[in-house]
Scaffold this motif. Structure first.
Motif, PDB file in Angstrom:
ATOM      1  N   PRO A  15      43.781  38.375  44.274  1.00  0.00           N
ATOM      2  CA  PRO A  15      44.291  37.990  42.905  1.00  0.00           C
ATOM      3  C   PRO A  15      45.930  37.204  42.862  1.00  0.00           C
ATOM      4  CG  PRO A  15      43.033  40.256  43.075  1.00  0.00           C
ATOM      5  CD  PRO A  15      43.191  39.725  44.398  1.00  0.00           C
ATOM      6  N   GLY A  16      45.965  36.015  42.122  1.00  0.00           N
ATOM      7  CA  GLY A  16      47.061  35.537  42.117  1.00  0.00           C
ATOM      8  C   GLY A  16      47.377  34.548  43.289  1.00  0.00           C
ATOM      9  N   VAL A  17      46.923  34.805  44.432  1.00  0.00           N
ATOM     10  CA  VAL A  17      47.009  33.897  45.654  1.00  0.00           C
ATOM     11  C   VAL A  17      45.941  32.901  46.060  1.00  0.00           C
ATOM     12  CG1 VAL A  17      47.548  34.108  48.132  1.00  0.00           C
ATOM     13  CG2 VAL A  17      48.336  35.888  46.470  1.00  0.00           C
ATOM     14  N   SER A  18      44.734  33.610  46.148  1.00  0.00           N
ATOM     15  CA  SER A  18      43.475  32.909  46.599  1.00  0.00           C
ATOM     16  C   SER A  18      42.248  33.206  45.764  1.00  0.00           C
ATOM     17  CB  SER A  18      43.379  33.302  48.044  1.00  0.00           C
ATOM     18  OG  SER A  18      42.108  32.511  48.525  1.00  0.00           O
ATOM     19  N   ASP A  19      41.735  32.241  45.393  1.00  0.00           N
ATOM     20  CA  ASP A  19      40.454  32.326  44.545  1.00  0.00           C
ATOM     21  C   ASP A  19      39.043  32.105  44.985  1.00  0.00           C
ATOM     22  OD1 ASP A  19      41.830  32.950  42.293  1.00  0.00           O
ATOM     23  OD2 ASP A  19      42.317  30.854  41.401  1.00  0.00           O
ATOM     24  N   GLY A  20      39.034  32.187  46.490  1.00  0.00           N
ATOM     25  CA  GLY A  20      37.747  32.334  47.263  1.00  0.00           C
ATOM     26  C   GLY A  20      36.967  33.318  47.071  1.00  0.00           C
ATOM     27  N   THR A 133      37.042  12.858  50.558  1.00  0.00           N
ATOM     28  CA  THR A 133      37.360  13.912  51.042  1.00  0.00           C
ATOM     29  C   THR A 133      38.921  14.042  51.084  1.00  0.00           C
ATOM     30  OG1 THR A 133      35.434  14.063  52.608  1.00  0.00           O
ATOM     31  CG2 THR A 133      37.283  15.283  53.137  1.00  0.00           C
ATOM     32  N   ALA A 134      39.496  12.906  51.325  1.00  0.00           N
ATOM     33  CA  ALA A 134      41.018  12.866  51.238  1.00  0.00           C
ATOM     34  C   ALA A 134      41.588  13.161  49.795  1.00  0.00           C
ATOM     35  CB  ALA A 134      41.689  11.650  51.685  1.00  0.00           C
ATOM     36  N   GLY A 135      40.790  12.664  48.868  1.00  0.00           N
ATOM     37  CA  GLY A 135      41.213  12.971  47.428  1.00  0.00           C
ATOM     38  C   GLY A 135      40.756  14.262  47.006  1.00  0.00           C
ATOM     39  N   ALA A 136      39.807  14.921  47.799  1.00  0.00           N
ATOM     40  CA  ALA A 136      39.671  16.248  47.486  1.00  0.00           C
ATOM     41  C   ALA A 136      40.422  17.258  48.137  1.00  0.00           C
ATOM     42  CB  ALA A 136      37.945  16.665  47.965  1.00  0.00           C
ATOM     43  N   TYR A 137      40.888  17.108  49.111  1.00  0.00           N
ATOM     44  CA  TYR A 137      42.039  17.816  49.627  1.00  0.00           C
ATOM     45  C   TYR A 137      43.242  17.671  48.848  1.00  0.00           C
ATOM     46  CZ  TYR A 137      39.457  19.909  53.641  1.00  0.00           C
ATOM     47  OH  TYR A 137      38.540  20.478  54.341  1.00  0.00           O
ATOM     48  N   ALA A 138      43.567  16.467  48.275  1.00  0.00           N
ATOM     49  CA  ALA A 138      44.758  16.350  47.522  1.00  0.00           C
ATOM     50  C   ALA A 138      44.794  17.220  46.273  1.00  0.00           C
ATOM     51  CB  ALA A 138      44.901  14.722  47.128  1.00  0.00           C
ATOM     52  N   VAL A 139      43.375  17.146  45.474  1.00  0.00           N
ATOM     53  CA  VAL A 139      43.221  18.096  44.365  1.00  0.00           C
ATOM     54  C   VAL A 139      43.443  19.641  44.817  1.00  0.00           C
ATOM     55  CG1 VAL A 139      41.344  18.823  42.881  1.00  0.00           C
ATOM     56  CG2 VAL A 139      41.805  16.284  43.513  1.00  0.00           C
ATOM     57  N   LEU A 140      42.604  20.026  46.062  1.00  0.00           N
ATOM     58  CA  LEU A 140      43.113  21.339  46.429  1.00  0.00           C
ATOM     59  C   LEU A 140      44.359  21.658  46.959  1.00  0.00           C
ATOM     60  CD1 LEU A 140      39.892  22.163  49.014  1.00  0.00           C
ATOM     61  CD2 LEU A 140      40.225  23.245  46.739  1.00  0.00           C
ATOM     62  N   GLY A 141      45.105  20.742  47.255  1.00  0.00           N
ATOM     63  CA  GLY A 141      46.518  21.130  47.640  1.00  0.00           C
ATOM     64  C   GLY A 141      47.451  21.247  46.626  1.00  0.00           C
ATOM     65  N   ALA A 142      46.994  20.459  45.366  1.00  0.00           N
ATOM     66  CA  ALA A 142      47.770  20.379  44.013  1.00  0.00           C
ATOM     67  C   ALA A 142      47.707  21.692  43.385  1.00  0.00           C
ATOM     68  CB  ALA A 142      47.492  19.597  43.295  1.00  0.00           C
ATOM     69  N   HIS A 143      46.530  22.482  43.872  1.00  0.00           N
ATOM     70  CA  HIS A 143      45.953  23.679  43.165  1.00  0.00           C
ATOM     71  C   HIS A 143      46.151  24.844  44.204  1.00  0.00           C
ATOM     72  CE1 HIS A 143      45.510  21.742  39.193  1.00  0.00           C
ATOM     73  NE2 HIS A 143      44.903  20.953  39.958  1.00  0.00           N
ATOM     74  N   SER A 144      47.090  25.017  44.904  1.00  0.00           N
ATOM     75  CA  SER A 144      47.368  26.196  45.911  1.00  0.00           C
ATOM     76  C   SER A 144      48.336  26.952  45.966  1.00  0.00           C
ATOM     77  CB  SER A 144      47.013  25.323  47.477  1.00  0.00           C
ATOM     78  OG  SER A 144      48.182  24.549  47.648  1.00  0.00           O
ATOM     79  N   THR A 146      51.109  29.166  48.769  1.00  0.00           N
ATOM     80  CA  THR A 146      51.380  29.087  50.250  1.00  0.00           C
ATOM     81  C   THR A 146      52.008  30.452  50.504  1.00  0.00           C
ATOM     82  OG1 THR A 146      51.695  26.716  50.159  1.00  0.00           O
ATOM     83  CG2 THR A 146      52.464  28.140  52.137  1.00  0.00           C
ATOM     84  N   VAL A 147      51.489  31.244  51.469  1.00  0.00           N
ATOM     85  CA  VAL A 147      51.821  32.488  51.802  1.00  0.00           C
ATOM     86  C   VAL A 147      51.967  32.601  53.169  1.00  0.00           C
ATOM     87  CG1 VAL A 147      51.590  34.963  51.848  1.00  0.00           C
ATOM     88  CG2 VAL A 147      50.805  33.261  49.818  1.00  0.00           C
ATOM     89  N   GLU A 148      53.380  32.725  53.632  1.00  0.00           N
ATOM     90  CA  GLU A 148      53.904  32.781  55.012  1.00  0.00           C
ATOM     91  C   GLU A 148      53.112  31.422  55.891  1.00  0.00           C
ATOM     92  OE1 GLU A 148      53.145  36.564  57.042  1.00  0.00           O
ATOM     93  OE2 GLU A 148      54.157  37.577  55.083  1.00  0.00           O
ATOM     94  N   GLY A 149      53.093  30.381  55.143  1.00  0.00           N
ATOM     95  CA  GLY A 149      52.918  29.203  55.815  1.00  0.00           C
ATOM     96  C   GLY A 149      51.196  28.827  55.719  1.00  0.00           C
ATOM     97  N   THR A 150      50.515  29.624  55.217  1.00  0.00           N
ATOM     98  CA  THR A 150      49.111  29.321  55.010  1.00  0.00           C
ATOM     99  C   THR A 150      48.818  29.293  53.516  1.00  0.00           C
ATOM    100  OG1 THR A 150      48.421  31.138  56.778  1.00  0.00           O
ATOM    101  CG2 THR A 150      46.808  30.531  55.069  1.00  0.00           C
TER     102      THR A 150
END
Length: 192
Positions: A15-20, A133-144, A146-150
């Motif tokens: 919760p609040g960190v990862s929505d996988g 795929t590059a665009g998709a990773y940009a979208v994922l990166g914009a909505h992420s 980071t905790v201790e480098g991950t």
């Protein structure tokens, strides 16, 4: 999109960190069998009966179903049932598109250029796959977060990649109006 859906399945739910979804690889494989079988089955079915229909219309119908499916996956991907139903819709369209694409290429190029046309099809699939795929990773990166480098992905990112897939599919559908009338292979003079 299916490759990126693996991230949704395997990343943990924090919760609040990862929505996988926090599934194991085995659980993900079992769940994803359904939509992969749909894609395979519809591809086989369409390829067997394609001569009866205008391939351009079948292509457009496949793209439309695929766009609807990806849109639905963007909204509904929170559990196994949602992913199975929405991904089956998307892969119903994908199976049609994969089955019809080579027919379109063969139908618009001369018999002497079929090898070149097929090679171009494969090259363009790889090129656009890499760009999307590059665009998709940009979208994922914009909505992420980071905790201790991950980096951990949030739900908005997962929704965004599926909506990106729907948008790209709609663009392909719009561009499909430029597909010329297909040649009938039986009209070609026999080599001899």
């Amino acid at each position: 999109m299916p490759g990126l859906a693996i991230l949704l399945a395997l990343y943990p739910a924090i919760p609040g960190v990862s929505d996988g979804l926090g599934w194991t690889a085995h659980h993900n494989a079992v769940v994803s069998v359904s939509w992969n079988l749909v894609m395979f089955g519809i591809g086989m079915l369409v390829s067997r009966h394609l001569r009866r229909f205008d391939a351009r219309r079948v292509w457009c119908a496949g793209l439309a179903v695929m766009a609807v499916g990806y849109t639905l996956v963007g909204f509904f991907h929170g559990d196994e049932l949602q992913l199975i139903v929405t991904s089956c819709v998307a892969d119903l369209g994908s199976g049609v598109v994969v089955a019809v694409a080579p027919v379109l290429v063969i139908g618009v190029v001369s018999p002497d250029e079929q090898g070149l046309g097929s090679g171009m099809l494969n090259m363009l699939i790889s090129l656009f796959g890499a760009v999307v795929t590059a665009g998709a990773y940009a979208v994922l990166g914009a909505h992420s977060t980071t905790v201790e480098g991950t980096a951990f992905c949030l739900d908005a990112g997962y929704s965004g990649i599926f909506w990106l897939g729907a948008a790209v599919t709609v663009v392909a559908l719009v561009l499909s109006v430029f597909i010329p009338r297909l040649r009938d292979p039986e009209e070609d003079p026999a080599d001899g």
